[in-house]
Write an enzyme that holds these catalytic residues in place. Structure first.
Site, PDB file in Angstrom:
ATOM      1  N   THR A  64     117.481  44.983 -76.477  1.00  0.00           N
ATOM      2  CA  THR A  64     119.246  44.957 -75.725  1.00  0.00           C
ATOM      3  C   THR A  64     119.357  43.876 -76.279  1.00  0.00           C
ATOM      4  OG1 THR A  64     117.073  44.281 -73.590  1.00  0.00           O
ATOM      5  CG2 THR A  64     118.126  46.790 -73.641  1.00  0.00           C
ATOM      6  N   ASN A  91     122.222  34.125 -68.978  1.00  0.00           N
ATOM      7  CA  ASN A  91     120.933  34.829 -67.788  1.00  0.00           C
ATOM      8  C   ASN A  91     122.776  33.647 -66.559  1.00  0.00           C
ATOM      9  OD1 ASN A  91     119.464  36.193 -67.671  1.00  0.00           O
ATOM     10  ND2 ASN A  91     118.914  34.731 -68.944  1.00  0.00           N
ATOM     11  N   GLU A  98     114.569  34.346 -74.886  1.00  0.00           N
ATOM     12  CA  GLU A  98     116.986  34.374 -74.730  1.00  0.00           C
ATOM     13  C   GLU A  98     116.949  32.956 -74.823  1.00  0.00           C
ATOM     14  OE1 GLU A  98     117.673  37.882 -71.842  1.00  0.00           O
ATOM     15  OE2 GLU A  98     117.148  36.609 -71.330  1.00  0.00           O
ATOM     16  N   THR A 158     111.495  43.825 -69.047  1.00  0.00           N
ATOM     17  CA  THR A 158     111.647  45.286 -69.490  1.00  0.00           C
ATOM     18  C   THR A 158     111.122  44.754 -70.681  1.00  0.00           C
ATOM     19  OG1 THR A 158     113.428  45.553 -68.154  1.00  0.00           O
ATOM     20  CG2 THR A 158     113.575  46.065 -70.495  1.00  0.00           C
ATOM     21  N   SER A 191     131.039  35.175 -66.962  1.00  0.00           N
ATOM     22  CA  SER A 191     132.690  35.039 -66.805  1.00  0.00           C
ATOM     23  C   SER A 191     133.197  34.525 -68.332  1.00  0.00           C
ATOM     24  CB  SER A 191     132.558  33.413 -66.524  1.00  0.00           C
ATOM     25  OG  SER A 191     131.257  32.444 -67.604  1.00  0.00           O
ATOM     26  N   LYS A 228     109.790  45.555 -77.399  1.00  0.00           N
ATOM     27  CA  LYS A 228     111.524  44.224 -76.879  1.00  0.00           C
ATOM     28  C   LYS A 228     111.557  44.432 -76.701  1.00  0.00           C
ATOM     29  CE  LYS A 228     114.366  45.601 -74.690  1.00  0.00           C
ATOM     30  NZ  LYS A 228     114.794  45.225 -73.664  1.00  0.00           N
TER      31      LYS A 228
END
EC number: 2.3.1.35
Lengths: 466, 466
Positions: free
Chosen positions: A183, A461, A320, A232, A466, A209
């Site tokens: 993802t 996140n 991330e 996830t 935007s 993942k």
């Protein structure tokens, strides 16, 4: 009045570059993959972007029975694929021959339609296998992506039917399968290894993942623990060893606790976290079972744990916005669970993680996080236990083999060489080592793997709409 | 290989402006402050910047005895001022007449020297009071700032001695005292109120501080709970009511749990969190005691809880980098503790907090956070309890009085009007309302107050050394 009000806000942010993760994406020799599996990864149309793999089909083609085990999220809002896979495993007593995975949509909080869709994925994948006289269903299912949306089920079912044409067992097939798991991941996560038990050679490969909503706490499938139902982060480990279903589940439960349940990107537990293990016996070795050959089982358990740890660490590497990969070790705790709880708290502390990003050896924040976790009552007397601050030591250990830097020894702050501290903190990898000094028992030690908290994390996140 | 590796990093960050907090700094009428207190805030030299207040001295000048209560951090690494103040309260059975506070240095993890320094602050402040025949010490102490550094104790002791010259009870003295509490705070946090019990008028005023390392979990002083010793949130509440020591402690414990223990900026618990309450009887009203007049006690407890909530919310308003003030309400839980645990998890979730910053009504993240908290076993049967996903509802409630927006009803996602969702999310204040639907008991409801996670938060805590 307003003269007392300070202005703290700056609108200019100088972000450090996020280091490239490309070197974690490595080629693997075909000879290292387990026998008896056929896989593929295709674009079924869950994701909008054409050609991007979003559906993975993994089949055991072994003539031997294939045992299966799973660890599922303990989240109360378990996604449909979690509930369905747990049901299949339970009905089958720990046997299954296939795994089907989609990315782009989590099929979580989707009510009855979600359950119907997950079952439809199982049935469509079952149809790719030779029919079984014994089991109604032979497939486990996993989904990852957005919560609260229904699957584009007809596209997925077409994809499963068409997947038959591209099933293969070469490196490229394994890689496509791993890609279909992705993802927000920046690289496909695939590893393999060759190991021996009693001189007999086995192979193990797996993919996983995850980059955000990573703070798994997974428990075993209900197959053998009917009272303890508990994704996830997705992972799938495949081996050509023959392992009895209960031993596979027990080994996986142990391995997951010390690997996937010991990583954190952001402290958030998903509704879909699932790790599946299949053991198809295609290497034609003797059956591994904890009752009949404890020693062989222990070797297998260790191999599985080490392998799961490799896979789990890849998720933290790709966290991330991560610029750091930090090992948090807590030892000298009264129990493994205490050590694990404290390592988890340090690994999720926003103040520790922003200090890691700032490359600041801020041990005060590490200590405050450690001390905020209540210890479990004594296992022997039931009495409440408390940390003795005068016995606690904190050390920063660099990954480059140079000297560790003690910052707190037996509760007394060291005079820290700030230049040396900075040298260590600027490394991409290092270790935070906390010794509570309460016990010498090796069971009182736990490891956790975490990353830092960067501007980039907030962008991914917070700013993504935007 | 590298074609499979995605680039995710952007180095340009468009930060929203942090809204001004200046309007929370308000003038208060002198008539609203309790009688019988003299205060000051001075620059003793803990902080480098000349003239910035860093030492606060608060004395009860009442002829009546002054009862005192405290709630302290449950962190295992309790700072010296916490240990010393707990000792004073315990020896005195809940009586004390003074509070001394320094900012700029936490006197935490400072070993024996730290304990000596905290006692020296107590003794120097004692010397400002008329000697007591009954009590060796009459002062409680608090410190906030950097962990692991020793106090500049001679500067502080000189400051305490000199403070006598500026002690006063006008608004300016209260404000100087509140200023001396500040660290990364952008405004001094001071509030007052007038209330009545049985027609008799009392006053209450208090100050607090805190902007980061805010996730308090404070328990009562050992005065009345010898087995349960358990604060960088500092707060001090002063009233001219006469309250018996045990009743003051019980009311404070209740109030702190529903106010200061129900706020989070970053999820990190400090080694110094402390809330003190003094009740000096200077209003000359009857003694408030839960044994002799339960009704009067309940009114006092409610006033104290409401006041503590006002003070606690100011800390969230001034949260490091905060652009939002969000109330998280969880109801329909099996117990208050369950509701509080879930509200706490939602309030600390990095994914929820970055979504708040991004003004994204991402209820999937709220649900995932809610479901990650294990419920307590049933209080009646001891059986494990689990959330029933089909009974859960989530609603966004705007603060401007316009219609609430249900996003999940009885486990089924609503078709959400995204324009309306954005309208609510762009407000500075709104409420996340989660109904678990497990019980109608009002005890199954808890509130938490939190802020968002911004680029500015990362800068304050990660970039500050660069």
């Amino acid at each position: 009045m307003s003269s007392l009000v300070l202005k703290r806000f700056s609108s200019t942010f100088t972000a450090k570059p996020i280091p490239s993760k490309a070197h974690h994406h490595i080629p693997l020799p075909s000879s290292s993959f387990p026998s008896g599996y056929a896989l593929t990864g295709i674009h079924a149309g869950v994701k909008k972007q054409a050609g991007v793999p979003d559906l993975s089909v993994i089949l055991s083609t072994s003539e031997h029975p294939t045992s299966a085990a799973a660890c599922f999220t303990r989240n109360a809002f378990k996604a449909a694929p979690v509930l369905v896979s747990d049901e299949v495993l339970k009905k089958n007593g720990g046997w299954a021959k296939a795994v089907v995975v989609n990315s782009g949509c989590a099929n979580a909080v989707t009510g009855k339609q979600g359950m119907d869709d997950a079952w439809a994925m199982v049935k469509a994948t079952d149809a790719l296998l030779p029919p079984s006289a014994k089991f109604e269903h032979q497939t486990l299912v996993m989904s990852t992506g957005v919560i609260g949306q229904n699957l584009p089920i007809s596209k997925i079912l077409s994809g499963i039917r068409e997947s038959k044409e591209t099933l293969n067992s070469d490196f490229s097939a394994w890689e496509r399968a791993a890609q279909a798991f992705m993802t927000t991941d920046t690289f496909p996560k695939l590893r393999s290894r060759v190991f021996k038990i009693n001189g007999f050679e086995y192979r193990m490969a797996g993919m996983d993942k995850g980059a955000g909503m990573i703070h798994p706490n997974m428990g075993p499938a209900t197959t053998f623990k009917p009272k303890q139902l508990h994704a996830t982060l997705l992972g799938c480990i495949l081996t050509d060893a023959a392992v009895s279903p209960k031993s596979l589940q027990d080994a996986l439960t142990y391995a997951v606790d010390r690997s996937f349940n010991s990583i954190s990107v952001d402290g958030d537990m998903s509704t879909n976290d699932s790790i599946y293990a299949l053991a198809n016996g295609a290497a034609k070795g003797p059956l591994i079972d904890e009752e009949t050959d404890k020693e062989a089982y222990e070797v297998f358990k260790k191999e599985l744990t080490d392998f799961a740890t490799d896979l789990a660490q890849l998720v933290v590497r790709d966290g991330e916005g991560a610029t750091k990969f930090v090992t948090v070790t807590v030892k000298g705790a009264p129990s493994y669970r205490d050590a694990h709880n404290i390592a988890s708290r340090i690994s999720t502390s926003a103040l520790v993680k922003t200090a890691l990003y700032g490359e600041d050896a801020n041990w005060g924040r590490i200590l405050a996080a450690s001390g905020s976790v209540p210890l479990l009552p004594s296992s022997s007397t039931g009495e409440p236990l408390t940390i003795d601050p005068t016995k606690v030591s904190v050390t920063f250990i660099p990954s480059d083999g140079t000297s560790p830097l003690p910052v707190l020894v037996n509760g007394e702050p060291e005079v820290v060489d700030e230049v040396r501290a900075k040298e260590i903190m600027t490394l991409e990898d290092f270790e935070i080592f906390v010794n509570l000094g309460m016990s010498d028992d090796p069971e009182g030690e736990a490891k956790y793997w975490t990353c830092d908290f960067s501007y980039e994390y907030v962008r991914i996140n917070g700013d993504y709409r935007s």
